[in-house]
Design a protein around this motif. Structure first.
Motif, PDB file in Angstrom:
ATOM      1  N   ALA A  12      10.904  53.229  -0.742  1.00 44.10           N
ATOM      2  CA  ALA A  12      11.455  54.446  -1.363  1.00 44.10           C
ATOM      3  C   ALA A  12      10.400  55.502  -1.694  1.00 44.10           C
ATOM      4  O   ALA A  12      10.433  56.608  -1.187  1.00 44.10           O
ATOM      5  CB  ALA A  12      12.290  54.113  -2.587  1.00 44.10           C
ATOM      6  N   HIS A  60      12.803  53.643  11.512  1.00 41.20           N
ATOM      7  CA  HIS A  60      13.953  54.512  11.225  1.00 41.20           C
ATOM      8  C   HIS A  60      13.501  55.798  10.576  1.00 41.20           C
ATOM      9  O   HIS A  60      12.330  55.986  10.264  1.00 41.20           O
ATOM     10  CB  HIS A  60      14.997  53.773  10.393  1.00 41.20           C
ATOM     11  CG  HIS A  60      14.593  53.400   9.012  1.00 41.20           C
ATOM     12  ND1 HIS A  60      13.646  52.439   8.735  1.00 41.20           N
ATOM     13  CD2 HIS A  60      15.011  53.854   7.790  1.00 41.20           C
ATOM     14  CE1 HIS A  60      13.515  52.300   7.423  1.00 41.20           C
ATOM     15  NE2 HIS A  60      14.320  53.161   6.833  1.00 41.20           N
ATOM     16  N   ASP A  64      10.196  57.320   3.779  1.00 43.42           N
ATOM     17  CA  ASP A  64       9.250  56.282   3.352  1.00 43.42           C
ATOM     18  C   ASP A  64       8.768  55.426   4.537  1.00 43.42           C
ATOM     19  O   ASP A  64       7.938  54.527   4.352  1.00 43.42           O
ATOM     20  CB  ASP A  64       9.833  55.406   2.227  1.00 43.42           C
ATOM     21  CG  ASP A  64      11.150  54.741   2.576  1.00 43.42           C
ATOM     22  OD1 ASP A  64      11.962  55.349   3.304  1.00 43.42           O
ATOM     23  OD2 ASP A  64      11.381  53.606   2.125  1.00 43.42           O
ATOM     24  N   HIS A  65       9.263  55.747   5.745  1.00 46.79           N
ATOM     25  CA  HIS A  65       8.816  55.034   6.954  1.00 46.79           C
ATOM     26  C   HIS A  65       8.237  55.958   8.019  1.00 46.79           C
ATOM     27  O   HIS A  65       7.606  55.477   8.963  1.00 46.79           O
ATOM     28  CB  HIS A  65       9.980  54.232   7.557  1.00 46.79           C
ATOM     29  CG  HIS A  65      10.468  53.175   6.631  1.00 46.79           C
ATOM     30  ND1 HIS A  65      10.153  51.841   6.779  1.00 46.79           N
ATOM     31  CD2 HIS A  65      11.207  53.274   5.497  1.00 46.79           C
ATOM     32  CE1 HIS A  65      10.690  51.163   5.776  1.00 46.79           C
ATOM     33  NE2 HIS A  65      11.334  52.009   4.985  1.00 46.79           N
ATOM     34  N   ASP A 155      13.923  48.368   7.389  1.00 44.83           N
ATOM     35  CA  ASP A 155      14.867  48.172   6.286  1.00 44.83           C
ATOM     36  C   ASP A 155      16.180  47.626   6.838  1.00 44.83           C
ATOM     37  O   ASP A 155      16.723  48.172   7.795  1.00 44.83           O
ATOM     38  CB  ASP A 155      15.138  49.494   5.575  1.00 44.83           C
ATOM     39  CG  ASP A 155      13.932  49.982   4.787  1.00 44.83           C
ATOM     40  OD1 ASP A 155      12.924  49.258   4.745  1.00 44.83           O
ATOM     41  OD2 ASP A 155      14.013  51.078   4.220  1.00 44.83           O
ATOM     42  N   HIS A 212       8.012  46.281   1.351  1.00 45.99           N
ATOM     43  CA  HIS A 212       9.027  47.246   0.919  1.00 45.99           C
ATOM     44  C   HIS A 212       9.501  46.927  -0.492  1.00 45.99           C
ATOM     45  O   HIS A 212      10.694  46.963  -0.804  1.00 45.99           O
ATOM     46  CB  HIS A 212      10.212  47.244   1.911  1.00 45.99           C
ATOM     47  CG  HIS A 212      11.039  48.502   1.869  1.00 45.99           C
ATOM     48  ND1 HIS A 212      12.248  48.560   1.224  1.00 45.99           N
ATOM     49  CD2 HIS A 212      10.854  49.733   2.397  1.00 45.99           C
ATOM     50  CE1 HIS A 212      12.779  49.773   1.369  1.00 45.99           C
ATOM     51  NE2 HIS A 212      11.941  50.507   2.083  1.00 45.99           N
TER      52      HIS A 212
HETATM   53 ZN   LIG Z   1      12.566  52.210   3.195  1.00 48.19          ZN
END
Ligand SMILES: [Zn+2]
Length: 258
Positions: A12, A60, A64-65, A155, A212
Motif C-alpha cells: 500500500a 499489476h 505500490d508495485h 497481490d 507486502h
Molecule cells: Zn500492493
C-alpha cells in the motif's frame, strides 16, 4: 552469482526507511526486476549503481508495485536518450497508468512491452505470468532456469493457481498483507500470512518469503503464523535482504550499502 535482493517489502504505502514491493534478481550477470513500487528506485541504484537492468516484470498496475517504473523511464529517457529499449513484461494497465504521468511522450521509446499473462523466454529464464484474483488484473510471476524456480505472487486472494505458480519452487515469495479481518471479507483480493503458509505447502515450495506487509503490522507475528502452516524455511522480506537461489541454500544476509 544467483540471488534475489529485496528492494521493498511494504504493501500500500511505505513505512519510514522502507519501500513498497520490489525485488532485484541477479543470475550469472543477468539483471531482472520484479515490481518497482514506491521508493524502490533509489534502492535499485544502490544495488546496481550503474542503473543497468536487462528486463523488468511488473505484476499489476497499482502504484505500490509500479510507480517507480516512471522514475526508471525518466532515467532512461533523459539520461540515456536513444539507448536500447528495455524489455518490460506487465499487464496492459501498467503501461496505461505510467503513460498517464507522461502524456506527451511515448513510453515505447524506452520500454519494449510484452503483455502478461503469458509465457516468454527472458534472458536465461523461462517466464510465466499467471492471472490471480485482485482488484485489478494481477499476474503471479514464475521464472525458471537450470531447474531452479522462483515464484512471486504480486497481490492476490486465495486461488488454486497459487499452488501451480509456486510448484516445487526453490523460493516462493507470497504476499502476506494481513489486513484486519482479511479472511472474513466476502471478496478476497489479498492474503493472510496463515494462508501464505498453506499455499506454499500446497505448492511444495522449499522456502517461503512473506512480503507486502501492511504498514504497522507485526512481521514477526506474520512469520510465526506462516510457520504453523508450512514446514519449510520461512523468511520475512526486509529491505536489503539478499537470498541466494539454488539447491542447498538457506536463509539470507543483509547488504550494508542498501
Ligand atoms: Zn500492493
Amino acid at each position: 552469482m544467483r540471488q534475489i535482493t529485496v528492494l521493498g517489502s511494504c504493501g500500500a504505502f511505505p513505512e519510514p526507511g522502507r519501500a513498497c514491493s520490489g525485488f532485484a534478481v541477479d543470475w550469472d550477470g543477468y539483471r531482472l526486476l520484479l515490481d518497482l513500487g514506491y521508493a524502490t528506485l533509489p534502492r535499485l541504484l544502490a544495488h546496481w549503481p550503474d542503473g543497468a537492468v536487462d528486463a523488468v516484470v511488473v505484476t499489476h498496475e497499482h502504484p505500490d508495485h509500479c510507480i517507480d517504473l516512471h522514475g526508471l523511464f525518466r532515467m532512461r529517457f533523459y539520461g540515456d536518450p536513444g539507448g536500447p529499449r528495455l524489455p518490460l513484461y506487465c499487464p496492459p494497465g501498467v503501461v496505461d497508468r505510467i503513460s498517464g504521468l507522461e502524456p506527451d511522450v511515448d513510453l515505447h521509446a524506452v520500454f519494449d512491452v510484452h503483455p502478461l499473462p503469458g509465457s516468454y523466454r527472458v534472458g536465461p529464464f523461462a517466464l510465466t505470468g499467471l492471472p490471480l484474483p485482485h482488484h485489478v488484473l494481477n499476474t503471479g510471476i514464475r521464472v525458471e532456469a537450470d531447474g531452479v524456480a522462483l515464484a512471486y505472487t504480486g497481490d492476490t486472494g486465495p486461488a488454486p493457481a497459487l499452488a501451480e505458480l509456486g510448484r516445487d519452487a526453490d523460493l516462493f515469495i507470497v504476499e502476506a498483507t494481513d489486513r484486519d479481518g482479511e479472511i472474513d471479507r466476502p471478496t478476497r483480493n489479498l492474503l493472510a500470512s496463515t494462508e501464505a503458509g498453506q499455499w506454499a505447502g500446497r505448492a511444495g515450495a522449499r522456502r517461503l518469503m512473506l512480503t507486502h506487509f501492511w504498514p504497522g503490522n507485526d512481521r514477526a507475528a506474520s512469520v510465526a503464523a506462516a510457520r504453523k502452516e508450512f514446514g519449510g524455511e520461512v523468511l520475512a522480506a526486509e529491505e536489503g535482504l539478499t537470498v541466494t537461489l539454488g539447491p542447498n541454500q538457506r536463509g539470507g544476509h543483509r547488504i550494508d550499502r542498501v
